[in-house]
Design an enzyme around this catalytic site. Structure first.
Site, PDB file in Angstrom:
ATOM      1  N   ALA A  59       0.844  -1.198   0.000  1.00 45.13           N
ATOM      2  CA  ALA A  59       0.000   0.000   0.000  1.00 45.13           C
ATOM      3  C   ALA A  59       0.878   1.245   0.000  1.00 45.13           C
ATOM      4  O   ALA A  59       2.011   1.230   0.489  1.00 45.13           O
ATOM      5  CB  ALA A  59      -0.906   0.003   1.221  1.00 45.13           C
ATOM      6  N   ASN A 108       9.081   9.011   4.534  1.00 45.32           N
ATOM      7  CA  ASN A 108       7.914   9.790   4.130  1.00 45.32           C
ATOM      8  C   ASN A 108       7.113  10.201   5.361  1.00 45.32           C
ATOM      9  O   ASN A 108       7.094   9.509   6.366  1.00 45.32           O
ATOM     10  CB  ASN A 108       7.039   8.991   3.149  1.00 45.32           C
ATOM     11  CG  ASN A 108       5.949   8.192   3.842  1.00 45.32           C
ATOM     12  OD1 ASN A 108       4.896   8.733   4.208  1.00 45.32           O
ATOM     13  ND2 ASN A 108       6.193   6.903   4.045  1.00 45.32           N
ATOM     14  N   PHE A 112      -1.468   9.977   4.957  1.00 45.21           N
ATOM     15  CA  PHE A 112      -2.697   9.463   4.338  1.00 45.21           C
ATOM     16  C   PHE A 112      -3.336  10.484   3.388  1.00 45.21           C
ATOM     17  O   PHE A 112      -4.542  10.720   3.417  1.00 45.21           O
ATOM     18  CB  PHE A 112      -3.723   9.057   5.395  1.00 45.21           C
ATOM     19  CG  PHE A 112      -3.395   7.826   6.188  1.00 45.21           C
ATOM     20  CD1 PHE A 112      -2.370   6.975   5.827  1.00 45.21           C
ATOM     21  CD2 PHE A 112      -4.133   7.507   7.321  1.00 45.21           C
ATOM     22  CE1 PHE A 112      -2.071   5.834   6.569  1.00 45.21           C
ATOM     23  CE2 PHE A 112      -3.860   6.371   8.068  1.00 45.21           C
ATOM     24  CZ  PHE A 112      -2.822   5.531   7.701  1.00 45.21           C
ATOM     25  N   SER A 172       0.688   3.505  10.819  1.00 38.55           N
ATOM     26  CA  SER A 172       1.478   4.573  10.201  1.00 38.55           C
ATOM     27  C   SER A 172       1.934   5.556  11.276  1.00 38.55           C
ATOM     28  O   SER A 172       1.138   5.966  12.120  1.00 38.55           O
ATOM     29  CB  SER A 172       0.646   5.315   9.157  1.00 38.55           C
ATOM     30  OG  SER A 172       1.340   6.479   8.727  1.00 38.55           O
ATOM     31  N   ASN A 174       2.624   8.587  10.711  1.00 42.05           N
ATOM     32  CA  ASN A 174       2.412   9.935  10.192  1.00 42.05           C
ATOM     33  C   ASN A 174       1.023  10.509  10.446  1.00 42.05           C
ATOM     34  O   ASN A 174       0.735  11.624  10.020  1.00 42.05           O
ATOM     35  CB  ASN A 174       2.699   9.951   8.686  1.00 42.05           C
ATOM     36  CG  ASN A 174       4.135   9.543   8.383  1.00 42.05           C
ATOM     37  OD1 ASN A 174       5.052   9.956   9.082  1.00 42.05           O
ATOM     38  ND2 ASN A 174       4.313   8.715   7.384  1.00 42.05           N
ATOM     39  N   THR A 175       0.162   9.763  11.107  1.00 44.18           N
ATOM     40  CA  THR A 175      -1.141  10.263  11.538  1.00 44.18           C
ATOM     41  C   THR A 175      -1.141  10.305  13.057  1.00 44.18           C
ATOM     42  O   THR A 175      -0.937   9.269  13.698  1.00 44.18           O
ATOM     43  CB  THR A 175      -2.285   9.357  11.030  1.00 44.18           C
ATOM     44  OG1 THR A 175      -2.328   9.426   9.600  1.00 44.18           O
ATOM     45  CG2 THR A 175      -3.626   9.793  11.592  1.00 44.18           C
ATOM     46  N   LYS A 212      -2.304  -4.362   9.634  1.00 39.20           N
ATOM     47  CA  LYS A 212      -0.921  -3.965   9.340  1.00 39.20           C
ATOM     48  C   LYS A 212      -0.332  -3.330  10.584  1.00 39.20           C
ATOM     49  O   LYS A 212      -0.852  -2.326  11.084  1.00 39.20           O
ATOM     50  CB  LYS A 212      -0.874  -2.984   8.172  1.00 39.20           C
ATOM     51  CG  LYS A 212       0.557  -2.645   7.720  1.00 39.20           C
ATOM     52  CD  LYS A 212       0.555  -1.946   6.382  1.00 39.20           C
ATOM     53  CE  LYS A 212       1.978  -1.740   5.866  1.00 39.20           C
ATOM     54  NZ  LYS A 212       2.004  -1.223   4.494  1.00 39.20           N
ATOM     55  N   ASN A 241       4.722  -1.933   8.828  1.00 44.79           N
ATOM     56  CA  ASN A 241       4.632  -0.597   8.257  1.00 44.79           C
ATOM     57  C   ASN A 241       6.016   0.074   8.282  1.00 44.79           C
ATOM     58  O   ASN A 241       7.018  -0.582   8.568  1.00 44.79           O
ATOM     59  CB  ASN A 241       3.612   0.227   9.050  1.00 44.79           C
ATOM     60  CG  ASN A 241       2.864   1.225   8.204  1.00 44.79           C
ATOM     61  OD1 ASN A 241       3.457   1.911   7.383  1.00 44.79           O
ATOM     62  ND2 ASN A 241       1.566   1.317   8.398  1.00 44.79           N
ATOM     63  N   GLY A 291      11.952  -3.568   3.395  1.00 43.11           N
ATOM     64  CA  GLY A 291      13.361  -3.670   3.023  1.00 43.11           C
ATOM     65  C   GLY A 291      13.736  -4.748   2.034  1.00 43.11           C
ATOM     66  O   GLY A 291      14.921  -5.000   1.815  1.00 43.11           O
TER      67      GLY A 291
END
Length: 352
Positions: A59, A108, A112, A172, A174-175, A212, A241, A291
């Site tokens: 994803a 990154n 989302f 994630s 990043n949220t 995930k 993730n 990886g």
């Protein structure tokens, strides 16, 4: 050779711009790579579905489902779209993707960014009917959502008809606060609500639901996740993730905050894969992600418990032709070690 020069050109652009150009190129047929790779040695059955090969697209590559059909022709055994959220959102401020070329990695902090459920469904509905491989959809919560459960259950109901499997993304970095959903009580409640929502729309409960998880989970957090998995009808886990760890990196961009993917997390993601395979005694199908850059990496993931695999950052650095190469080389490696089928090699390096 053409793909090599194309990548050199793309690396002249900022990472996010390059990614958008690649998506547009795929969408409009500029990539003619059609390798529907199938090999008896690599075929396996999981979640009631037959995978022609174990290599999937993770994803994040096609968040909005604009390239479902062409991506499904590029040699993957399966592709995963998303992460998609209930409402559209722009994500975090730019710049938010960084290439760590010396480390063959990427950081990154996208957050989302996607077009939202309704446009996503519009994009993939007709394509889904003509897919050439198994298609999963990865779902998450909106950043400003107060009740995460409603986001996930509503998303599940919306996308259920156009996915072969669904992934619950609670990992994630990043949220804000998303990873807190991996904690035992939060995850237990969330997954019960998700499974109840599935039952409402599908009394047979036939669409597999996976979770995930983060490769950064501590042991006590991992125990909680596995307890939820063992008591709920969870089909499998994706491990994992992106990571907030930075050990061993040499690029100056390692200081950027966000999730690390690529070669830099191979070790940590493979260790947690090994541990979870051992803790579940090999009874939970695991998708190894993090990886993988070549066939030997893929083989190591399999020997440490991965039934299936996912790549993304390897495509950034090596292109789509690497998918066919990895599959062919993996088949050769398995046979050279005396395995008639990939399933025989899963977890052989783990002492149960």
């Amino acid at each position: 050779m053409i793909e090599y020069f194309l990548r050199k050109c793309l690396f002249c652009f900022p990472p996010e711009t390059a990614h958008k150009l690649v998506l547009k190129g795929i969408q409009y047929g500029l990539y003619k790579n059609k390798n529907l790779y199938s090999d008896e040695v690599l075929k396996s059955t999981h979640f009631g579905m037959e995978f022609n090969n174990p290599l999937g697209l993770a994803a994040g590559f096609d968040k909005n489902g604009i390239c479902l059909i062409p991506l499904s022709k590029m040699g993957f055994g399966f592709i995963e779209l998303g992460t998609v959220t209930l409402k559209p959102q722009s994500g975090n401020p730019h710049p938010r993707i960084f290439r760590l070329e010396e480390d063959q990695s990427v950081i990154n902090r996208l957050g989302f960014n996607n077009v939202g459920a309704d446009e996503f469904i519009h994009n993939i509905t007709k394509q889904y009917e003509h897919r050439k491989c198994i298609v999963g959809v990865n779902i998450g919560k909106n950043m400003n959502s107060r009740i995460a459960t409603k986001d996930y259950t509503n998303m599940l109901k919306k996308i259920y008809a156009c996915a072969d499997y669904i992934v619950i993304n609670v990992s994630s970095p990043n949220t804000p606060n998303l990873r807190k959903l991996q904690r035992y009580n939060a995850l237990k409640s969330l997954m019960q609500n998700i499974l109840d929502a599935r039952l409402e729309i599908d009394s047979d409960e036939k669409k597999p639901i996976l979770i995930k998880i983060s490769p950064d989970l501590r042991e006590n957090e991992r125990v909680g996740v596995l307890d939820v998995v063992s008591h709920k009808k969870i089909a499998g886990l994706i491990i994992g993730n992106t990571s907030i760890m930075r050990k061993g990196l040499i690029s100056s961009k390692r200081v950027e905050y966000g999730g690390l993917s690529g070669k830099g997390i191979f070790g940590i993601s493979t260790r947690i894969l090994h541990d979870i395979y051992k803790e579940t005694k090999g009874k939970v199908p695991l998708i190894g992600c993090g990886g993988i850059t070549n066939a030997l990496d893929a083989y190591e993931k399999i020997r440490n418990g991965a039934s299936l695999l996912q790549v993304y950052t390897a495509i950034v650095y090596k292109g789509f032709t690497s998918v066919l190469q990895m599959n062919k080389q993996l088949s050769t490696i398995l046979q050279a070690d005396g395995f008639k089928n990939i399933s025989e090699a899963v977890g052989v390096d783990v002492k149960l």
